[in-house]
Design a protein around this motif. Structure first.
Motif, PDB file in Angstrom:
ATOM      1  N   GLY A 141      62.537  80.803  43.331  1.00 17.23           N
ATOM      2  CA  GLY A 141      61.489  80.331  42.894  1.00 17.23           C
ATOM      3  C   GLY A 141      60.378  80.358  44.231  1.00 17.23           C
ATOM      4  N   ASP A 142      60.741  80.804  45.192  1.00 18.08           N
ATOM      5  CA  ASP A 142      60.037  80.909  46.684  1.00 18.08           C
ATOM      6  C   ASP A 142      59.594  82.270  46.803  1.00 18.08           C
ATOM      7  OD1 ASP A 142      58.988  80.397  48.960  1.00 18.08           O
ATOM      8  OD2 ASP A 142      60.618  80.147  49.947  1.00 18.08           O
ATOM      9  N   PRO A 143      58.154  82.573  46.849  1.00 16.20           N
ATOM     10  CA  PRO A 143      57.952  84.010  47.094  1.00 16.20           C
ATOM     11  C   PRO A 143      58.090  84.300  48.355  1.00 16.20           C
ATOM     12  CG  PRO A 143      55.646  82.324  46.638  1.00 16.20           C
ATOM     13  CD  PRO A 143      57.067  81.544  46.348  1.00 16.20           C
ATOM     14  N   THR A 144      58.226  83.495  49.370  1.00 15.51           N
ATOM     15  CA  THR A 144      58.339  83.703  50.696  1.00 15.51           C
ATOM     16  C   THR A 144      59.772  84.072  51.100  1.00 15.51           C
ATOM     17  OG1 THR A 144      58.757  81.630  51.578  1.00 15.51           O
ATOM     18  CG2 THR A 144      56.422  82.349  51.238  1.00 15.51           C
ATOM     19  N   GLY A 145      60.613  83.707  50.199  1.00 14.99           N
ATOM     20  CA  GLY A 145      62.158  84.007  50.457  1.00 14.99           C
ATOM     21  C   GLY A 145      62.775  83.068  51.423  1.00 14.99           C
ATOM     22  N   THR A 146      62.081  81.897  51.863  1.00 18.85           N
ATOM     23  CA  THR A 146      62.496  81.196  53.157  1.00 18.85           C
ATOM     24  C   THR A 146      63.130  79.764  52.558  1.00 18.85           C
ATOM     25  OG1 THR A 146      60.410  80.382  53.399  1.00 18.85           O
ATOM     26  CG2 THR A 146      60.866  82.290  54.485  1.00 18.85           C
ATOM     27  N   GLY A 147      62.560  79.219  51.228  1.00 19.02           N
ATOM     28  CA  GLY A 147      62.827  78.007  50.864  1.00 19.02           C
ATOM     29  C   GLY A 147      61.649  77.027  51.220  1.00 19.02           C
ATOM     30  N   GLN A 148      60.694  77.716  51.836  1.00 16.12           N
ATOM     31  CA  GLN A 148      59.577  76.707  52.306  1.00 16.12           C
ATOM     32  C   GLN A 148      58.413  76.971  51.631  1.00 16.12           C
ATOM     33  OE1 GLN A 148      60.304  74.498  54.690  1.00 16.12           O
ATOM     34  NE2 GLN A 148      62.314  75.300  54.655  1.00 16.12           N
ATOM     35  N   GLY A 149      58.334  77.872  50.669  1.00 15.02           N
ATOM     36  CA  GLY A 149      57.040  78.324  49.971  1.00 15.02           C
ATOM     37  C   GLY A 149      57.058  77.725  48.445  1.00 15.02           C
ATOM     38  N   GLY A 150      55.865  77.788  47.870  1.00 13.41           N
ATOM     39  CA  GLY A 150      55.656  77.761  46.298  1.00 13.41           C
ATOM     40  C   GLY A 150      54.484  78.269  46.106  1.00 13.41           C
ATOM     41  N   SER A 151      54.028  77.685  44.979  1.00 12.84           N
ATOM     42  CA  SER A 151      52.807  78.449  44.080  1.00 12.84           C
ATOM     43  C   SER A 151      51.647  77.739  44.892  1.00 12.84           C
ATOM     44  CB  SER A 151      52.876  77.990  42.735  1.00 12.84           C
ATOM     45  OG  SER A 151      52.526  76.646  42.318  1.00 12.84           O
ATOM     46  N   GLU A 152      50.520  78.278  44.575  1.00  5.62           N
ATOM     47  CA  GLU A 152      49.059  77.442  45.016  1.00  5.62           C
ATOM     48  C   GLU A 152      48.898  76.315  44.099  1.00  5.62           C
ATOM     49  OE1 GLU A 152      46.264  80.404  45.027  1.00  5.62           O
ATOM     50  OE2 GLU A 152      47.018  81.598  46.567  1.00  5.62           O
ATOM     51  N   ASN A 185      62.302  65.975  50.276  1.00  8.94           N
ATOM     52  CA  ASN A 185      62.895  64.350  50.287  1.00  8.94           C
ATOM     53  C   ASN A 185      61.624  63.591  49.270  1.00  8.94           C
ATOM     54  OD1 ASN A 185      65.095  64.744  51.804  1.00  8.94           O
ATOM     55  ND2 ASN A 185      64.326  64.426  53.479  1.00  8.94           N
ATOM     56  N   ASP A 186      60.630  64.015  49.273  1.00 10.13           N
ATOM     57  CA  ASP A 186      59.625  63.435  48.284  1.00 10.13           C
ATOM     58  C   ASP A 186      59.817  63.664  46.864  1.00 10.13           C
ATOM     59  OD1 ASP A 186      57.565  62.793  47.054  1.00 10.13           O
ATOM     60  OD2 ASP A 186      55.980  63.572  48.247  1.00 10.13           O
ATOM     61  N   PRO A 187      60.059  62.803  46.071  1.00  9.76           N
ATOM     62  CA  PRO A 187      60.561  62.914  45.029  1.00  9.76           C
ATOM     63  C   PRO A 187      59.506  63.725  44.101  1.00  9.76           C
ATOM     64  CG  PRO A 187      60.774  60.744  45.375  1.00  9.76           C
ATOM     65  CD  PRO A 187      60.290  61.488  46.424  1.00  9.76           C
ATOM     66  N   ASN A 188      58.366  63.467  44.514  1.00  8.62           N
ATOM     67  CA  ASN A 188      57.105  64.273  43.615  1.00  8.62           C
ATOM     68  C   ASN A 188      56.756  65.603  44.385  1.00  8.62           C
ATOM     69  OD1 ASN A 188      57.070  61.917  41.933  1.00  8.62           O
ATOM     70  ND2 ASN A 188      55.884  61.026  43.325  1.00  8.62           N
ATOM     71  N   SER A 189      57.373  66.396  45.076  1.00  6.62           N
ATOM     72  CA  SER A 189      57.305  67.642  45.644  1.00  6.62           C
ATOM     73  C   SER A 189      57.598  68.828  45.057  1.00  6.62           C
ATOM     74  CB  SER A 189      57.875  67.423  47.042  1.00  6.62           C
ATOM     75  OG  SER A 189      59.118  67.287  46.878  1.00  6.62           O
ATOM     76  N   ALA A 190      58.312  68.725  43.552  1.00  5.38           N
ATOM     77  CA  ALA A 190      58.635  70.046  42.940  1.00  5.38           C
ATOM     78  C   ALA A 190      57.577  70.707  42.762  1.00  5.38           C
ATOM     79  CB  ALA A 190      59.381  69.555  41.592  1.00  5.38           C
ATOM     80  N   ASN A 191      57.472  72.119  42.823  1.00  8.10           N
ATOM     81  CA  ASN A 191      56.436  72.953  42.671  1.00  8.10           C
ATOM     82  C   ASN A 191      56.904  74.204  41.711  1.00  8.10           C
ATOM     83  OD1 ASN A 191      54.439  75.447  43.599  1.00  8.10           O
ATOM     84  ND2 ASN A 191      53.395  73.379  44.033  1.00  8.10           N
ATOM     85  N   SER A 192      57.500  75.215  42.399  1.00  8.30           N
ATOM     86  CA  SER A 192      57.940  76.325  41.655  1.00  8.30           C
ATOM     87  C   SER A 192      59.334  76.675  41.973  1.00  8.30           C
ATOM     88  CB  SER A 192      57.022  77.564  42.214  1.00  8.30           C
ATOM     89  OG  SER A 192      57.222  77.872  43.737  1.00  8.30           O
ATOM     90  N   GLN A 193      60.074  76.220  42.741  1.00 10.38           N
ATOM     91  CA  GLN A 193      61.559  76.412  43.198  1.00 10.38           C
ATOM     92  C   GLN A 193      62.459  75.424  42.089  1.00 10.38           C
ATOM     93  OE1 GLN A 193      62.956  76.786  46.939  1.00 10.38           O
ATOM     94  NE2 GLN A 193      60.822  76.679  47.876  1.00 10.38           N
TER      95      GLN A 193
END
Length: 230
Positions: free
Chosen positions: A107-118, A142-150
């Motif tokens: 689910g990360d378009p950068t393939g690094t684990g650090q990316g997400g959607s806009e 670690n932030d519970p409210n940080s889910a995005n696309s992954q």
């Protein structure tokens, strides 16, 4: 200067507060807080049922994985997955973190684990659904409210994740292709999501090379339990 009520006034006020209510509302009981509705635990395995809530992942290992999305469990997360899927966001994305005996994350378009959607991060919708084999859950920091696309798919039960990550679906078909996803963080030759779609869109699976010969699927939990009992 602070003004204080005399002690007799305080005692009188307390007495009045303790007196029963009178008048037309005296027989009314306080409204009870309704108990939260129990979430359905059963997952419909039939892809033809509610196809708008079936996510299809066509993988570069030659398999098609069907995931039953459960808006009853996490409505905002399901809406996000469906929206990104219809935008073509997941097409070509790799499984960048795949831990043997644990899970496969994508689910990360950068393939690094650090990316997400806009799109903005999602507020957590933690629920009581367990992280069983085939469970699909949102990745986050670690932030519970940080889910995005992954999101990640669980190979084996991991109950320590329960109520800490938002479960929004479960694999209902093609788990053997999930088992064949290349391991690594990231893998040397990562498995890709060639095409993600909703079953309601009726998209045919793209032609891809078959899974490598010799790929062994992970046994199911029931198979493991049976082998231990023998």
């Amino acid at each position: 200067m602070k003004f204080r009520l005399p002690l007799t006034a305080l005692m009188l006020g307390a007495a009045l507060a303790a007196m029963p209510a009178v008048g037309k509302d005296k027989d009314k009981e306080p409204a009870a807080t309704p108990a939260p509705a129990a979430l359905p635990t059963a997952v419909d395995m039939n892809i033809s049922h509610e196809p708008e809530n079936v996510l299809l992942l066509d993988l570069s290992n030659g398999g098609r994985v069907a995931i039953r999305l459960m808006p009853e469990w996490a409505p905002r997360h399901v809406e996000r997955i469906k929206s990104l899927t219809q935008q073509g966001f997941y097409n070509g994305v790799i499984f960048h973190r795949v831990i043997d005996g644990f899970m496969a994350q994508t689910g990360d378009p950068t393939g690094t684990g650090q990316g997400g959607s806009e799109l903005p991060d999602l507020t957590a919708e933690f629920n009581a659904m367990p992280h069983l084999r085939g469970t699909v859950s949102m990745a986050r920091t670690n932030d519970p409210n940080s889910a995005n696309s992954q999101f990640f798919i669980v190979f084996y039960p991991r109950f320590a994740l329960d109520r800490k990550y938002t479960v929004f679906g479960r694999v209902i078909s093609g788990m053997s292709y999930v088992d064949a996803i290349q391991r690594g963080e990231p893998p040397e030759n990562p498995t890709r999501v060639v095409q993600a779609s909703l079953a309601s869109e009726g998209k045919a699976a793209p032609a891809v090379s078959p899974a490598p010969a010799g790929a062994q699927p992970v046994p199911s939990v029931s198979e493991l339990n049976n082998s231990r009992s023998n």
